[in-house]
Scaffold this active site. Structure first.
Site, PDB file in Angstrom:
ATOM      1  N   HIS A   1       0.884  -1.198   0.000  1.00  0.00           N
ATOM      2  CA  HIS A   1       0.000   0.000   0.000  1.00  0.00           C
ATOM      3  C   HIS A   1       0.905   1.226   0.000  1.00  0.00           C
ATOM      4  O   HIS A   1       1.504   1.571   1.013  1.00  0.00           O
ATOM      5  CB  HIS A   1      -0.890   0.015   1.251  1.00  0.00           C
ATOM      6  CG  HIS A   1      -1.819   1.175   1.315  1.00  0.00           C
ATOM      7  ND1 HIS A   1      -3.157   1.052   1.569  1.00  0.00           N
ATOM      8  CD2 HIS A   1      -1.624   2.507   1.154  1.00  0.00           C
ATOM      9  CE1 HIS A   1      -3.736   2.235   1.564  1.00  0.00           C
ATOM     10  NE2 HIS A   1      -2.805   3.149   1.311  1.00  0.00           N
TER      11      HIS A   1
ATOM     12  N   HIS B   1       1.568   5.375  -1.668  1.00  0.00           N
ATOM     13  CA  HIS B   1       1.180   6.560  -2.443  1.00  0.00           C
ATOM     14  C   HIS B   1       2.435   7.146  -3.079  1.00  0.00           C
ATOM     15  O   HIS B   1       3.354   7.569  -2.372  1.00  0.00           O
ATOM     16  CB  HIS B   1       0.536   7.619  -1.534  1.00  0.00           C
ATOM     17  CG  HIS B   1      -0.733   7.146  -0.909  1.00  0.00           C
ATOM     18  ND1 HIS B   1      -1.972   7.331  -1.499  1.00  0.00           N
ATOM     19  CD2 HIS B   1      -0.964   6.455   0.237  1.00  0.00           C
ATOM     20  CE1 HIS B   1      -2.900   6.789  -0.730  1.00  0.00           C
ATOM     21  NE2 HIS B   1      -2.315   6.249   0.327  1.00  0.00           N
ATOM     22  N   LEU B   2       2.457   7.175  -4.402  1.00  0.00           N
ATOM     23  CA  LEU B   2       3.617   7.752  -5.112  1.00  0.00           C
ATOM     24  C   LEU B   2       3.319   9.115  -5.692  1.00  0.00           C
ATOM     25  O   LEU B   2       4.234   9.823  -6.109  1.00  0.00           O
ATOM     26  CB  LEU B   2       4.065   6.814  -6.244  1.00  0.00           C
ATOM     27  CG  LEU B   2       4.844   5.567  -5.844  1.00  0.00           C
ATOM     28  CD1 LEU B   2       5.170   4.735  -7.082  1.00  0.00           C
ATOM     29  CD2 LEU B   2       6.118   5.910  -5.086  1.00  0.00           C
ATOM     30  N   ARG B   3       2.020   9.478  -5.779  1.00  0.00           N
ATOM     31  CA  ARG B   3       1.621  10.757  -6.400  1.00  0.00           C
ATOM     32  C   ARG B   3       2.068  10.800  -7.860  1.00  0.00           C
ATOM     33  O   ARG B   3       2.226   9.796  -8.509  1.00  0.00           O
ATOM     34  CB  ARG B   3       2.166  11.970  -5.626  1.00  0.00           C
ATOM     35  CG  ARG B   3       2.071  11.891  -4.111  1.00  0.00           C
ATOM     36  CD  ARG B   3       0.672  11.824  -3.594  1.00  0.00           C
ATOM     37  NE  ARG B   3       0.649  11.991  -2.142  1.00  0.00           N
ATOM     38  CZ  ARG B   3      -0.295  11.528  -1.363  1.00  0.00           C
ATOM     39  NH1 ARG B   3      -1.323  10.851  -1.855  1.00  0.00           N
ATOM     40  NH2 ARG B   3      -0.265  11.738  -0.064  1.00  0.00           N
TER      41      ARG B   3
ATOM     42  N   ASN C   1      -5.317   7.288  -5.826  1.00  0.00           N
ATOM     43  CA  ASN C   1      -6.031   8.520  -5.443  1.00  0.00           C
ATOM     44  C   ASN C   1      -5.305   9.780  -5.917  1.00  0.00           C
ATOM     45  O   ASN C   1      -4.977  10.658  -5.136  1.00  0.00           O
ATOM     46  CB  ASN C   1      -6.306   8.565  -3.932  1.00  0.00           C
ATOM     47  CG  ASN C   1      -5.044   8.600  -3.078  1.00  0.00           C
ATOM     48  OD1 ASN C   1      -3.998   8.101  -3.482  1.00  0.00           O
ATOM     49  ND2 ASN C   1      -5.144   9.195  -1.903  1.00  0.00           N
TER      50      ASN C   1
ATOM     51  N   LYS D   1      -9.363  -0.401  -5.593  1.00  0.00           N
ATOM     52  CA  LYS D   1      -9.374   0.272  -4.291  1.00  0.00           C
ATOM     53  C   LYS D   1     -10.734   0.900  -4.009  1.00  0.00           C
ATOM     54  O   LYS D   1     -11.245   1.668  -4.820  1.00  0.00           O
ATOM     55  CB  LYS D   1      -8.298   1.356  -4.280  1.00  0.00           C
ATOM     56  CG  LYS D   1      -8.275   2.215  -3.024  1.00  0.00           C
ATOM     57  CD  LYS D   1      -7.740   1.447  -1.832  1.00  0.00           C
ATOM     58  CE  LYS D   1      -7.913   2.236  -0.546  1.00  0.00           C
ATOM     59  NZ  LYS D   1      -6.677   2.547   0.121  1.00  0.00           N
TER      60      LYS D   1
ATOM     61  N   HIS E   1     -10.369   0.963   2.098  1.00  0.00           N
ATOM     62  CA  HIS E   1     -10.138   1.969   3.151  1.00  0.00           C
ATOM     63  C   HIS E   1     -11.320   1.852   4.104  1.00  0.00           C
ATOM     64  O   HIS E   1     -12.417   2.307   3.794  1.00  0.00           O
ATOM     65  CB  HIS E   1     -10.038   3.383   2.566  1.00  0.00           C
ATOM     66  CG  HIS E   1      -9.733   4.408   3.614  1.00  0.00           C
ATOM     67  ND1 HIS E   1      -8.529   5.056   3.693  1.00  0.00           N
ATOM     68  CD2 HIS E   1     -10.471   4.862   4.661  1.00  0.00           C
ATOM     69  CE1 HIS E   1      -8.524   5.870   4.744  1.00  0.00           C
ATOM     70  NE2 HIS E   1      -9.705   5.780   5.340  1.00  0.00           N
TER      71      HIS E   1
ATOM     72  N   HIS F   1      -4.409  -0.786   6.017  1.00  0.00           N
ATOM     73  CA  HIS F   1      -3.952  -0.020   7.180  1.00  0.00           C
ATOM     74  C   HIS F   1      -4.892  -0.135   8.378  1.00  0.00           C
ATOM     75  O   HIS F   1      -5.468   0.851   8.831  1.00  0.00           O
ATOM     76  CB  HIS F   1      -3.705   1.452   6.837  1.00  0.00           C
ATOM     77  CG  HIS F   1      -4.729   2.117   5.961  1.00  0.00           C
ATOM     78  ND1 HIS F   1      -6.067   2.096   6.237  1.00  0.00           N
ATOM     79  CD2 HIS F   1      -4.603   2.822   4.813  1.00  0.00           C
ATOM     80  CE1 HIS F   1      -6.714   2.754   5.301  1.00  0.00           C
ATOM     81  NE2 HIS F   1      -5.857   3.211   4.414  1.00  0.00           N
TER      82      HIS F   1
ATOM     83  N   LEU G   1      -4.673   9.043   8.185  1.00  0.00           N
ATOM     84  CA  LEU G   1      -5.979   8.383   8.256  1.00  0.00           C
ATOM     85  C   LEU G   1      -5.860   6.936   7.794  1.00  0.00           C
ATOM     86  O   LEU G   1      -5.196   6.693   6.794  1.00  0.00           O
ATOM     87  CB  LEU G   1      -6.995   9.120   7.368  1.00  0.00           C
ATOM     88  CG  LEU G   1      -7.424  10.482   7.928  1.00  0.00           C
ATOM     89  CD1 LEU G   1      -8.230  11.262   6.897  1.00  0.00           C
ATOM     90  CD2 LEU G   1      -8.250  10.301   9.215  1.00  0.00           C
TER      91      LEU G   1
ATOM     92  N   ASP H   1       1.521   2.585   3.542  1.00  0.00           N
ATOM     93  CA  ASP H   1       0.684   3.787   3.375  1.00  0.00           C
ATOM     94  C   ASP H   1       1.558   5.032   3.412  1.00  0.00           C
ATOM     95  O   ASP H   1       1.094   6.098   3.839  1.00  0.00           O
ATOM     96  CB  ASP H   1      -0.429   3.847   4.422  1.00  0.00           C
ATOM     97  CG  ASP H   1      -1.547   4.819   4.033  1.00  0.00           C
ATOM     98  OD1 ASP H   1      -1.571   5.248   2.863  1.00  0.00           O
ATOM     99  OD2 ASP H   1      -2.363   5.151   4.903  1.00  0.00           O
TER     100      ASP H   1
ATOM    101  N   HIS I   1       3.228  14.433   1.616  1.00  0.00           N
ATOM    102  CA  HIS I   1       2.623  15.748   1.389  1.00  0.00           C
ATOM    103  C   HIS I   1       3.732  16.772   1.606  1.00  0.00           C
ATOM    104  O   HIS I   1       4.606  16.572   2.462  1.00  0.00           O
ATOM    105  CB  HIS I   1       1.503  16.028   2.399  1.00  0.00           C
ATOM    106  CG  HIS I   1       0.294  15.162   2.238  1.00  0.00           C
ATOM    107  ND1 HIS I   1      -0.710  15.438   1.340  1.00  0.00           N
ATOM    108  CD2 HIS I   1      -0.066  14.014   2.859  1.00  0.00           C
ATOM    109  CE1 HIS I   1      -1.648  14.505   1.417  1.00  0.00           C
ATOM    110  NE2 HIS I   1      -1.279  13.622   2.333  1.00  0.00           N
TER     111      HIS I   1
ATOM    112  N   ALA J   1      -3.593  14.571   5.750  1.00  0.00           N
ATOM    113  CA  ALA J   1      -3.336  13.299   6.430  1.00  0.00           C
ATOM    114  C   ALA J   1      -2.283  12.516   5.662  1.00  0.00           C
ATOM    115  O   ALA J   1      -2.378  12.382   4.440  1.00  0.00           O
ATOM    116  CB  ALA J   1      -4.623  12.485   6.491  1.00  0.00           C
TER     117      ALA J   1
HETATM  118  O1  DOR Z   1      -3.088   9.290   5.851  1.00  0.00           O
HETATM  119  C1  DOR Z   1      -3.494   9.026   4.736  1.00  0.00           C
HETATM  120  N1  DOR Z   1      -2.998   9.612   3.633  1.00  0.00           N
HETATM  121  N2  DOR Z   1      -4.490   8.142   4.605  1.00  0.00           N
HETATM  122  C2  DOR Z   1      -5.079   7.909   3.440  1.00  0.00           C
HETATM  123  O2  DOR Z   1      -5.978   7.114   3.416  1.00  0.00           O
HETATM  124  C3  DOR Z   1      -4.679   8.667   2.233  1.00  0.00           C
HETATM  125  C4  DOR Z   1      -3.320   9.148   2.334  1.00  0.00           C
HETATM  126  C5  DOR Z   1      -2.975  10.171   1.278  1.00  0.00           C
HETATM  127  O3  DOR Z   1      -3.272   9.946   0.118  1.00  0.00           O
HETATM  128  O4  DOR Z   1      -2.368  11.185   1.629  1.00  0.00           O
HETATM  129 ZN    ZN Z   2      -3.282   5.090   1.711  1.00  0.00          ZN
END
Ligand code: DOR
Ligand code: ZN
Length: 347
Positions: A14, A16-18, A42, A100, A137, A175, A220, A248, A252, A264
């Site tokens: 799990h 996030h690479l953006r 996302n 997802k 999620h 998560h 989150l 996860d 940011h 988050a």
């Molecule tokens: O903390 C989190 N950040 N929880 C998520 O479910 C999404 C993620 C994000 O994309 O920043």
């Molecule tokens: Zn996530």
């Protein structure tokens, strides 16, 4: 005392690479230690169709430094308008490994998520038919449910009914943060697995709030009480094959975290393996780290375990991790466990 531990190269189930500048900044942090990762969809706009997933995969591969190897395992973002045939086609080519489910409004970029679960029945049934797992999620989003109860309420009111209505659907509870999540997995069959993050093994809700608010510990689902953290530690270190690593790691920009309305996400890609070695050693469970980080995930997804290995080394001196990763748009703070860690991944 063990000072060195060689394990099969881990995967992150799990991540996030953006995109764009952030992708370029964070991808090497994961590829340095991990062979593969399940890539969260996302983005803005979200990765909904097979064509969007293929294009995103190309951008990830293009951003990878020449001297690194890494396989992105792509996912689709489930919406009420998702086309079951498009999902099936993207799965048939081998492009996507999971779909997802974000409840609408649950977290970062989840506005396109599912509000009425009736409207995704056809997609879920198709996934059960073709053996495509659903990553969930697991939080309800109703205003009247306390944020600390949202996972437990989701299990009872959404997840359990979906699983009962969709026999054969393989589900990964993403998560998990509560003893309720741990118990739900333990009480059910092998078509259910759960990922656990590094940070939820380390922090509880006090770490976020006591002595001043710590925006870099806010994620989150939000970290819960200590008894829940201990239940997660017990599950992760137990050797139970249904629990595996999904960091996860969610970058940011610092400006977006250190804000009146902070985003988050904890960014843990850089130091996750060293932190996990610390955690597992603390619990006398270094022998189960390879299962959690490198073996249980591929087994659940029906993929081979990586042939390569990494070696974790425990030094006399505390490891110095970078405090921040620089992106073209600004810095991203690396998760700080708040204590010294002596483990590192050998080059
Ligand atoms: O903390 C989190 N950040 N929880 C998520 O479910 C999404 C993620 C994000 O994309 O920043
Ligand atoms: Zn996530």
């Amino acid at each position: 005392m063990i000072q060195k531990l060689t394990i099969a190269r881990p995967d992150d189930w799990h991540l996030h690479l953006r995109d764009g500048a952030m992708l370029e900044a964070v991808l090497p942090e994961t590829a340095r230690h991990f062979a593969r990762a399940i890539i969260m969809p996302n983005l803005v706009p979200p990765v909904v169709t097979g064509a969007q997933a293929a294009a995103y995969k190309d951008r990830i591969v293009a951003a990878l430094p020449n001297d690194m190897s890494f396989e992105p395992l792509m996912t689709l973002y489930l919406t009420e308008d998702s086309d079951p045939e498009d999902i099936a086609a993207a799965h048939a080519t081998g492009l996507i490994k999971a779909v997802k489910l974000y409840p609408a409004g649950a977290t970062t970029n989840s506005a396109s998520g599912v509000a009425d679960f009736k409207n995704v029945r056809a997609s879920l049934e198709k996934m059960a038919e073709i053996g495509l797992p659903l990553c969930v999620h697991g939080e309800v989003t109703h205003d009247d449910v306390d944020i600390f109860d949202r996972e437990a309420v989701f299990i009872d009111t959404v997840l359990d009914p979906i699983r009962k209505a969709t026999p054969g659907l393989r589900v990964i509870m993403e998560h998990i943060t509560t003893k309720d999540g741990v118990a739900y997995v333990q009480d059910h069959a092998t078509d259910l697995g759960a990922t656990i993050t590094t940070h939820h093994l380390i922090i509880n809700r006090n770490h976020i709030l006591v002595g001043g608010i710590k925006p870099h510990y806010y994620c989150l689902p939000v970290a819960k009480r200590e008894e829940h953290r201990l239940a997660l530690r017990a599950a992760a270190t137990s050797g139970d094959k249904r629990f595996f690593l999904g960091t996860d790691s969610a970058p940011h920009l610092d400006g977006d975290k250190e804000s009146a309305c902070g985003c988050a996400g904890c960014f843990t890609a850089t130091n996750t393996m060293a932190l996990l070695a610390h955690v597992f050693e603390e619990d006398g469970a270094l022998d189960t780290l390879e299962g959690f980080a490198s073996r249980n995930g591929p087994q659940f997804y029906g993929l081979p375990v990586n042939d390569e290995t990494i070696t974790l080394v425990k030094n006399e001196q505390a490891t110095v991790f970078p405090g921040k990763i620089e992106s073209a748009n600004g810095p991203v703070t690396v998760f700080d466990p708040g204590y010294d860690v002596f483990w590192t991944v050998a080059d």
